[in-house]
Design an enzyme around this catalytic site. Structure first.
Site, PDB file in Angstrom:
ATOM      1  N   HIS A   1       0.846  -1.194   0.000  1.00 14.25           N
ATOM      2  CA  HIS A   1       0.000   0.000   0.000  1.00 14.25           C
ATOM      3  C   HIS A   1       0.877   1.239   0.000  1.00 14.25           C
ATOM      4  O   HIS A   1       2.075   1.179   0.276  1.00 14.25           O
ATOM      5  CB  HIS A   1      -0.946   0.020   1.210  1.00 14.25           C
ATOM      6  CG  HIS A   1      -0.247   0.122   2.535  1.00 14.25           C
ATOM      7  ND1 HIS A   1       0.315   1.297   2.999  1.00 14.25           N
ATOM      8  CD2 HIS A   1       0.000  -0.801   3.493  1.00 14.25           C
ATOM      9  CE1 HIS A   1       0.865   1.099   4.184  1.00 14.25           C
ATOM     10  NE2 HIS A   1       0.693  -0.176   4.512  1.00 14.25           N
TER      11      HIS A   1
ATOM     12  N   ASP B   1      -4.227 -18.877  12.228  1.00 16.87           N
ATOM     13  CA  ASP B   1      -3.171 -19.522  13.003  1.00 16.87           C
ATOM     14  C   ASP B   1      -3.279 -19.124  14.479  1.00 16.87           C
ATOM     15  O   ASP B   1      -3.177 -17.938  14.818  1.00 16.87           O
ATOM     16  CB  ASP B   1      -1.804 -19.111  12.454  1.00 16.87           C
ATOM     17  CG  ASP B   1      -0.697 -20.032  12.906  1.00 16.87           C
ATOM     18  OD1 ASP B   1      -0.459 -20.102  14.128  1.00 16.87           O
ATOM     19  OD2 ASP B   1      -0.083 -20.688  12.048  1.00 16.87           O
TER      20      ASP B   1
ATOM     21  N   SER C   1       2.030  -5.179   6.892  1.00 13.34           N
ATOM     22  CA  SER C   1       1.719  -4.892   5.491  1.00 13.34           C
ATOM     23  C   SER C   1       2.887  -5.295   4.591  1.00 13.34           C
ATOM     24  O   SER C   1       4.028  -4.926   4.845  1.00 13.34           O
ATOM     25  CB  SER C   1       1.437  -3.400   5.298  1.00 13.34           C
ATOM     26  OG  SER C   1       0.336  -3.007   6.077  1.00 13.34           O
TER      27      SER C   1
END
Length: 431
Positions: free
Chosen positions: A238, A365, A380
């Site tokens: 991003h 998880d 990210s």
């Protein structure tokens, strides 16, 4: 007369038949198959139908494509790089032609490493206004000159401005001479010229322009991939925006360095968590930053890097290949150790054109959920692996559900990195 009636009856029958065919479920299923399909060598695509399907390959396409029909399933197989056409049939009648482009398989090294990001802006960024306490009252010269938060000052009196220290000498000289500053600013894609008159602060007799400015930014993120031949990389998934202006930072240049995760500020619903990290002791740059885009940051590495868990090139998947179901992400939650964690691809959009937020993923998880609460800032760019292929990167967390967030397809990150995976004559890059 009788022949005219027969022709009209036949015409009506054919019209009704065509209308029935067009609204029938099998016809709709055929229409929904894309007109143009891109696939890798060795890849197979399957299409389901509610009726037995038939299809044939254009004679000139036999070397590139293979086709199998099994009752109500149509399977296309990319045999080798090239172009081809498949004609879909319904009850023996051709109803659609599909153009298929078979491209060479493309491989990249998956990342997962925690990286430090240092960005230098193009010019100096205006992040706020402040009032100068003058003898005539409080005023902001920058605001009077029409300069807005988010503007980038690129030139003063014809001289290029690269860092904050370049500004002060012009301000003091203008204060002494009384001559206004000729300022050039960039706003979005527009270039604006304005005049700014510094004012004297009555407290310390210094001349000020009434602007808060910044020339660099720093943060952490995660490496997504790199190409070992060109050394081009992609990370974050991003755009990096300024924390004050909330606008994307226009990059002049920058560097990435290794970083070490020191702790995790665990996320919860409504409060996104965060990786707390420091730049590693060896602060030498491992790569440059040439692009800051909605799909991440991109540049070139100056050395090979390893993640210690999946140090081999993996094929990439096009957005059309990504399936709902189990997957893995690679990321760091402690020190600089890259680990593998389970996630689920909740949904994926087979995008035809570059776009962000192509996937929704959910952390499943238990170890990662215990450590982070889900997706946290700094995660990210963590690569997403499904069926042995790199399919994309983690980008954003849902504020109201820290276990879930968006992902971007790897296809578009490669495009932003300047890597053309669709070249017909590109040789396989990694064996």
């Amino acid at each position: 007369m009788r022949e005219d009636i027969i022709r009209k009856i036949v015409g009506v029958f054919l019209l009704v038949s065509v209308m029935v065919l067009c609204v029938s479920q099998p016809f709709k299923e055929y229409v929904q198959i894309p007109n143009n399909i891109t696939m890798f060598e060795g890849q197979g695509l399957h299409f389901q139908s509610s009726v037995p399907v038939t299809a044939k390959i254009n004679e000139n396409s036999s070397s590139s494509l293979g086709i199998e029909t099994d009752h109500k399933t149509l399977a296309l197989n990319g045999k080798q790089a090239g172009e081809g056409q498949v004609v879909l049939q319904l009850a023996g009648v051709p109803v659609k032609q599909v153009n298929v482009d078979v491209i060479p398989e493309y491989k990249v090294y998956p990342g997962g490493q925690s990286i430090g990001v240092k960005l230098n802006t193009l010019g100096v960024l205006v992040v706020g206004h402040h009032q100068v306490d003058t003898e005539e009252g409080k005023q902001s010269p920058g605001e009077i000159a029409g300069i807005q938060v988010g503007d980038i000052i690129t030139k003063i009196n014809g001289k290029t401005i690269e860092q904050m220290s370049d500004v002060a000498p012009f301000v003091q000289e203008s204060g002494k001479t009384g001559n206004p500053l000729d300022v050039v600013i960039t706003r979005e894609k527009e270039t604006i010229n304005t005049k700014l008159i510094p004012l004297k602060d009555k407290q310390d007799s210094s001349f000020r322009i009434g602007l808060y400015i910044r020339d660099s930014a720093a943060g952490i993120g995660t490496m997504t991939f790199y190409d070992p031949i060109t050394m081009k990389y992609g990370a974050l998934g991003h755009v990096i925006s300024d924390m004050d202006t909330k606008k994307p930072i226009v990059v002049q240049d920058g560097q990435i360095v290794r970083s070490t995760v020191t702790s995790i500020d665990k996320g919860s619903n409504g409060v996104p968590g965060e990786k707390l990290a420091r730049f590693s002791n060896d602060r030498s740059a491992i790569g440059d930053i040439s692009r800051n885009s909605p799909f991440g940051i991109f540049g070139t590495l100056n050395k090979d890097i390893e993640n210690g868990i999946m140090d081999k090139a993996l094929p990439i998947a096009l957005s059309t290949e990504v399936k709902e179901g189990p997957a893995k992400i690679l990321t760091v939650v402690d020190g600089d150790k890259v680990e593998e964690f389970d996630v689920e691809v909740v949904s994926s959009i087979p995008q035809k054109f570059p776009a962000t937020k192509g996937m929704v993923i959910k952390i499943t998880d238990p170890v990662l959920l215990e450590k982070t609460g889900g997706i946290v800032q700094g995660m990210s760019g963590s690569p997403i692996i499904q069926n042995g292929k790199v399919i994309g990167a983690v980008t954003h967390v849902f504020v109201n559900d820290s276990t879930s967030g968006y992902g971007v397809h790897i296809e578009w990150m490669l495009n932003e990195a300047g890597i053309d995976i669709y070249q017909k004559d590109k040789e396989e890059k990694v064996g």
